[in-house]
Scaffold this motif. Structure first.
Motif, PDB file in Angstrom:
ATOM      1  N   GLN A   9       0.690  -1.105   0.375  1.00  0.00           N
ATOM      2  CA  GLN A   9       0.014  -0.231  -0.140  1.00  0.00           C
ATOM      3  C   GLN A   9       0.898   1.470  -0.198  1.00  0.00           C
ATOM      4  N   GLU A  10       1.844   1.220   0.795  1.00  0.00           N
ATOM      5  CA  GLU A  10       2.856   2.464   0.765  1.00  0.00           C
ATOM      6  C   GLU A  10       3.537   2.524  -0.368  1.00  0.00           C
ATOM      7  N   HIS A  13       1.071   4.180  -2.881  1.00  0.00           N
ATOM      8  CA  HIS A  13       0.992   5.768  -2.821  1.00  0.00           C
ATOM      9  C   HIS A  13       2.246   6.259  -3.199  1.00  0.00           C
ATOM     10  N   LEU A  92      10.526  -0.873  -0.032  1.00  0.00           N
ATOM     11  CA  LEU A  92       9.031  -1.174  -0.024  1.00  0.00           C
ATOM     12  C   LEU A  92       8.745  -2.420  -0.990  1.00  0.00           C
ATOM     13  N   PRO A 195       7.912  12.136   0.289  1.00  0.00           N
ATOM     14  CA  PRO A 195       7.894  11.096   0.538  1.00  0.00           C
ATOM     15  C   PRO A 195       9.137  10.216   1.381  1.00  0.00           C
ATOM     16  N   ALA A 199       8.804   9.061   5.001  1.00  0.00           N
ATOM     17  CA  ALA A 199       9.053   7.950   5.221  1.00  0.00           C
ATOM     18  C   ALA A 199      10.028   7.562   6.527  1.00  0.00           C
ATOM     19  N   LYS A 202       8.159   8.201   9.686  1.00  0.00           N
ATOM     20  CA  LYS A 202       7.590   6.964   9.868  1.00  0.00           C
ATOM     21  C   LYS A 202       8.275   5.685  10.399  1.00  0.00           C
TER      22      LYS A 202
END
Length: 286
Positions: A9-10, A13, A92, A195, A199, A202
């Motif tokens: 999902q990441e 996006h 990812l 991003p 990232a 996070k």
């Protein structure tokens, strides 16, 4: 390597956000007719990366499909990713990057020579996100072997807050951690929508309770030159005057040097340099 649903999902996006920032003209495509969405279309990215349109659409829909290193490389090139965005893509996708940090904007051969000429003084080039772009041998041995770490982990804030050896090697760990988080927040003001920056935040929030504590304070600090101490496992405690020389805009890349603050540090630094030279002299087959 199997990716999780959250990672897929990441990734979806992330790919959409990178696609939408690129105009057709940037990649040599005609502007075409009126567009309903900004940036490139999915089929244009698929064409540039030489992958199927349906497959790329599934990728942006976070479907459970496999991404090879070669395809990830092609997508990264098609989307004009910088080195840190590229590292994020491969992380990812769950595949190793065949050419990590192959090129780095802002670096040049003269700067690399400056780093080497400064030895035995530890020196490195870092960007405003605290990623270590390049470093000399003594900087690489200040704590542990920096070259042995994955490229995505060669981030000063990540090392200070999550790496056990860095925590042990910094006698002033809490102050160092607080300061670097405050400086990072200040620098991030210019990169809030990027991003790669989000990232990293996070990732740190998941890995470090201390980062969460410092981050929630909302301290905003400016870079400063100061004394910094390292407890090196091979030569002992060393104290340095920490100096940053900016290579670009104020919050851009900087050349950081560590000058011995006393004679004991100077002697121990010479020993550390000898250790670094000896390690480099060992044949790769040894």
């Amino acid at each position: 390597m199997t990716t999780t649903a959250a990672a897929r999902q990441e990734l979806a996006h992330f790919l959409r956000s990178r696609r939408e920032r690129i105009s057709p003209e940037q990649v040599g495509l005609p502007p075409g007719r009126r567009r309903r969405t900004p940036g490139l279309r999915r089929e244009e990215v698929a064409t540039l990366a030489a992958v199927g349109v349906t497959w790329y659409t599934w990728l942006e829909q976070a479907r459970d499909i496999q991404v090879s290193a070669q395809v990830a490389d092609a997508i990264g090139r098609a989307l004009l990713l910088d080195p840190h965005e590229r590292a994020h893509l491969f992380l990812l996708a769950g595949v190793p990057d065949p050419t990590p940090f192959a090129s780095c904007p802002g670096m040049s051969d003269p700067i690399r020579e400056v780093l080497e000429r400064l030895e035995p003084l530890p020196a490195a080039v870092a960007n405003s996100r605290t990623d270590v772009i390049a470093h000399n041998r003594t900087y690489g041995r200040l704590v542990d072997d920096l070259d042995a770490l994955p490229f995505e982990d060669r981030n000063i804030m990540w090392l200070i807050l999550t790496h056990p050896l860095w925590r042990e090697a910094l006698p002033d760990w809490e102050e160092s951690a607080r300061l670097i988080v405050g400086k990072f927040r200040s620098a991030m003001a210019e990169h809030l929508a990027e991003p790669g920056w989000k990232a990293l935040v996070k990732r740190l929030q998941l890995a470090s309770p201390e980062f969460c504590e410092f981050w929630d304070r909302h301290e905003v600090l400016e870079p400063e030159n100061r004394v910094k101490r390292f407890l090196n496992p091979h030569v002992g405690l060393m104290s340095f005057v920490h100096t940053s020389l900016w290579l670009g805009p104020r919050q851009g890349p900087r050349l950081t040097t560590y000058t011995p603050a006393d004679d004991v540090t100077r002697e121990r630094l010479d020993r550390l340099y000898e250790i670094a030279l000896a390690r480099d002299a060992v044949p790769l087959s040894a």
